[in-house]
Design an enzyme around this catalytic site. Structure first.
Site, PDB file in Angstrom:
ATOM      1  N   PRO A 180      48.210   7.926  96.368  1.00  0.00           N
ATOM      2  CA  PRO A 180      49.504   7.466  97.295  1.00  0.00           C
ATOM      3  C   PRO A 180      50.764   8.253  96.730  1.00  0.00           C
ATOM      4  O   PRO A 180      51.818   7.904  95.615  1.00  0.00           O
ATOM      5  CB  PRO A 180      49.599   6.138  96.346  1.00  0.00           C
ATOM      6  CG  PRO A 180      48.869   6.300  95.004  1.00  0.00           C
ATOM      7  CD  PRO A 180      47.600   7.144  95.459  1.00  0.00           C
ATOM      8  N   CYS A 181      50.886   9.510  97.224  1.00  0.00           N
ATOM      9  CA  CYS A 181      52.183  10.133  97.021  1.00  0.00           C
ATOM     10  C   CYS A 181      53.421   9.417  97.615  1.00  0.00           C
ATOM     11  O   CYS A 181      54.435   9.784  97.272  1.00  0.00           O
ATOM     12  CB  CYS A 181      52.150  11.428  97.506  1.00  0.00           C
ATOM     13  SG  CYS A 181      51.373  11.643  99.151  1.00  0.00           S
ATOM     14  N   HIS A 182      53.374   8.513  98.406  1.00  0.00           N
ATOM     15  CA  HIS A 182      54.325   7.777  99.141  1.00  0.00           C
ATOM     16  C   HIS A 182      54.968   6.937  97.733  1.00  0.00           C
ATOM     17  O   HIS A 182      56.273   6.782  98.084  1.00  0.00           O
ATOM     18  CB  HIS A 182      53.900   6.983 100.131  1.00  0.00           C
ATOM     19  CG  HIS A 182      52.847   5.926  99.944  1.00  0.00           C
ATOM     20  ND1 HIS A 182      51.402   6.408  99.712  1.00  0.00           N
ATOM     21  CD2 HIS A 182      53.022   4.748  99.567  1.00  0.00           C
ATOM     22  CE1 HIS A 182      50.846   5.155  99.547  1.00  0.00           C
ATOM     23  NE2 HIS A 182      51.819   4.057  99.312  1.00  0.00           N
TER      24      HIS A 182
END
Length: 170
Positions: free
Chosen positions: A133-135
């Site tokens: 999850p780089c978001h």
């Protein structure tokens, strides 16, 4: 970096547009955004396989995620990156659903705040968006910055994960 195995792909529709799932026989290798080429992730071009079990499992778990029925994923991952990139991507997996961290937080977690720019570079190369999850990584001020899928999709994913979140303007 390890040698590439045979890669397979399946395209699926999602609330963030069409995405391409890419896997080996070992695990998920990438989730690529609509119209994205393979240059950012440096992956070779895969072969279409709509029946690949890892791709089908990924499609199911992503559907559950977008329906707010899943907050964690248990898909086997098969990363292709440098040791540092993989350490950053592994750190992303520790950010809980609905939470955010800064680039500095990730650098501190890795033990060296001076690597904050390198962390940003590794996030840019993250091949497995959404599941890795780089978001969930934001700027120091909390502002949405940098995301391969675009800031609109980053905001959509963060809003999906937290109905209490105030929409962030960019």
């Amino acid at each position: 970096m390890k040698e590439f195995k045979q890669l397979f792909f399946k395209d699926i529709q999602s609330p963030v547009g069409e995405i391409r799932l890419v896997a080996t026989d070992v695990g998920l290798t990438a989730i690529l955004w609509e119209s994205e080429d393979y240059q950012r992730t440096k992956l070779p071009i895969p072969e279409r396989d709509d029946a690949n079990p890892i791709l089908l499992q990924t499609e199911l778990q992503l559907a559950e995620y977008f329906e707010k029925k899943r907050t964690t994923f248990d898909i086997p991952l098969d990363y292709y990156g440098t040791d540092f990139q993989i350490s950053v991507w592994d750190a992303l997996l520790k950010i809980p659903y609905g939470a955010t961290k800064t680039y500095g937080d990730i650098a501190r977690l890795l033990g060296d705040i001076k690597t904050v720019r390198a962390v940003g570079g590794a996030l840019n190369k993250n091949p497995i968006s959404i599941i890795v999850p780089c978001h969930r990584v934001v700027g120091t001020s909390g502002k949405l910055v940098g995301f391969a899928g675009g800031l609109r999709n980053k905001s959509l994913l963060l809003d999906l994960e937290s109905s209490l979140r105030t929409p962030m303007l960019f």
